[in-house]
Design an enzyme around this catalytic site. Structure first.
Site, PDB file in Angstrom:
ATOM      1  CG  LEU A   1      -1.966  -1.104   1.294  1.00  0.00           C
ATOM      2  CD1 LEU A   1      -2.691  -1.067   2.631  1.00  0.00           C
ATOM      3  CD2 LEU A   1      -2.957  -0.995   0.150  1.00  0.00           C
ATOM      4  N   GLY A   2       2.047   1.165   0.516  1.00  0.00           N
ATOM      5  CA  GLY A   2       2.922   2.332   0.574  1.00  0.00           C
ATOM      6  C   GLY A   2       4.253   1.957   1.199  1.00  0.00           C
TER       7      GLY A   2
ATOM      8  CE  LYS B   1       4.157   3.126  10.148  1.00  0.00           C
ATOM      9  NZ  LYS B   1       3.818   4.437  10.746  1.00  0.00           N
TER      10      LYS B   1
ATOM     11  CG  ASP C   1       3.452  14.371  10.506  1.00  0.00           C
ATOM     12  OD1 ASP C   1       3.668  15.387   9.812  1.00  0.00           O
ATOM     13  OD2 ASP C   1       3.809  13.230  10.164  1.00  0.00           O
TER      14      ASP C   1
ATOM     15  N   GLY D   1       8.328   3.801   2.607  1.00  0.00           N
ATOM     16  CA  GLY D   1       9.157   4.959   2.920  1.00  0.00           C
ATOM     17  C   GLY D   1      10.393   4.472   3.648  1.00  0.00           C
TER      18      GLY D   1
END
Length: 333
Positions: A39-40, A62, A153, A42
């Site tokens: 999904l993503g 995650k 954030d 970094g």
């Protein structure tokens, strides 16, 4: 929340961290989950769409790399997420946390995408959808602040959407969340959402965190999703758009309204100015948006050529800029 309540809350949180650390099993992912897709990703690691093999329900896992993630940082994000998950405008976090040989992992509910995905450069998001977002984000922030927590954030990437009309959105990513009164250092890079008191911190300085940090970021977020461009690049004296705003904010009768603000109604301008007060002690609470829902926020002529090129929001450039930020604390989706 008074001082005694904060101390009690801190002690309970420390107990929660300790218990979680003592019950963090070593799991072989392929034996327990079917991975569907990424999904993503970094510098922190990556987020995967997975099916729990025993229950069959989809979830977002995650993964945070052990090589650059302190165990306490992982436990803090997971425990804060879990403790806030009961609120309907905060992402659901399941009681699933484990480790692999190379990662710490926890599970959250799935969303369609994030708020940034809806934003059109120089146009933003339809006003009705923005107001729906404003109500829900405000509620989430009020809940956090009541518990003595500051998100730190707030940005469109950290607001998850469950439909394209924003009838349901949820705040996510509590990687740098901390308690009110905590001393923090400057971030590696200042974004348009960063409050001015954070931007001016020196390398050895520390700022005492207050909920006003979130209110500032929330105000910039509303500006950004209403217009499709940033009010400034960074809230520092060397940024002309910011200094023009600060001068106008101090004395509206002397200084002309900055041109990137002319798309807003008088009521919206007053609301945003209260949220974006350069002096943090004078900022309103996040619930200020609730007083302005019945009035229009944008002028009827929304696409004025005069705004072209001001703080232009370009998806690719913006995301490249985010890669330079401390992404190990960001939940990508």
């Amino acid at each position: 929340m008074n001082l005694n309540q904060r101390r009690l809350s801190k002690n309970l949180f420390e107990e929660m961290l300790l218990l979680t650390s003592q019950n963090l099993p070593l799991v072989e992912v392929k034996d327990n989950y079917t991975i569907i897709k990424e999904l993503g990703s970094g510098s922190y690691g990556h987020v995967l769409l997975a099916l729990n093999q025993s229950r069959g329900n989809p979830m977002a896992l995650k993964f945070m790399q052990k090589s650059n993630t302190d165990l306490r940082v992982f436990l803090s994000e997971y425990c804060i997420s879990l403790s806030l998950a009961a609120h309907p405008c905060i992402i659901g976090t399941y009681g699933i946390a484990f480790q692999t040989d190379r990662h710490y992992v926890f599970a959250q509910e799935l969303a369609v995408n994030n708020l940034f995905s809806l934003m059109k450069p120089q146009a933003g998001v339809p006003e009705m959808a923005v107001k729906r977002c404003a109500i829900q984000i405000s509620s989430a922030l009020e809940y956090m602040h009541m518990k003595g927590l500051v998100h730190r954030d707030i940005k469109p990437e950290n607001v998850l959407i469950f439909d394209r009309e924003c009838r349901q959105v949820k705040l996510t990513d509590f990687g740098i969340t901390c308690t009110i009164g905590t001393g923090v250092e400057s971030m590696p890079e200042n974004l348009p959402y960063t409050a001015p008191e954070m931007c001016i911190l020196g390398a050895s300085d520390r700022l005492i965190v207050q909920s006003s940090l979130d209110v500032w970021s929330f105000g910039v977020l509303l500006f950004c999703i209403l217009t499709g461009y940033f009010p400034w690049n960074t809230a520092v004296p060397t940024d002309k758009n910011y200094t023009d705003y600060a001068k106008w904010h101090r004395s509206s009768r002397i200084f002309q309204i900055p041109k990137q603000w002319k798309v807003f109604t008088v009521e919206a301008i007053e609301m945003l100015k209260k949220m974006l007060f350069p002096e943090p002690s004078k900022r309103c609470a996040s619930k200020e948006v609730m007083n302005c829902l019945k009035t229009p926020w944008k002028m009827s002529l929304e696409n004025k050529n005069a705004n072209a090129g001001i703080g232009r929001l370009d998806n690719s450039n913006y995301l490249v800029g985010l890669d330079n930020q401390n992404l190990n604390r960001r939940t990508a989706r």
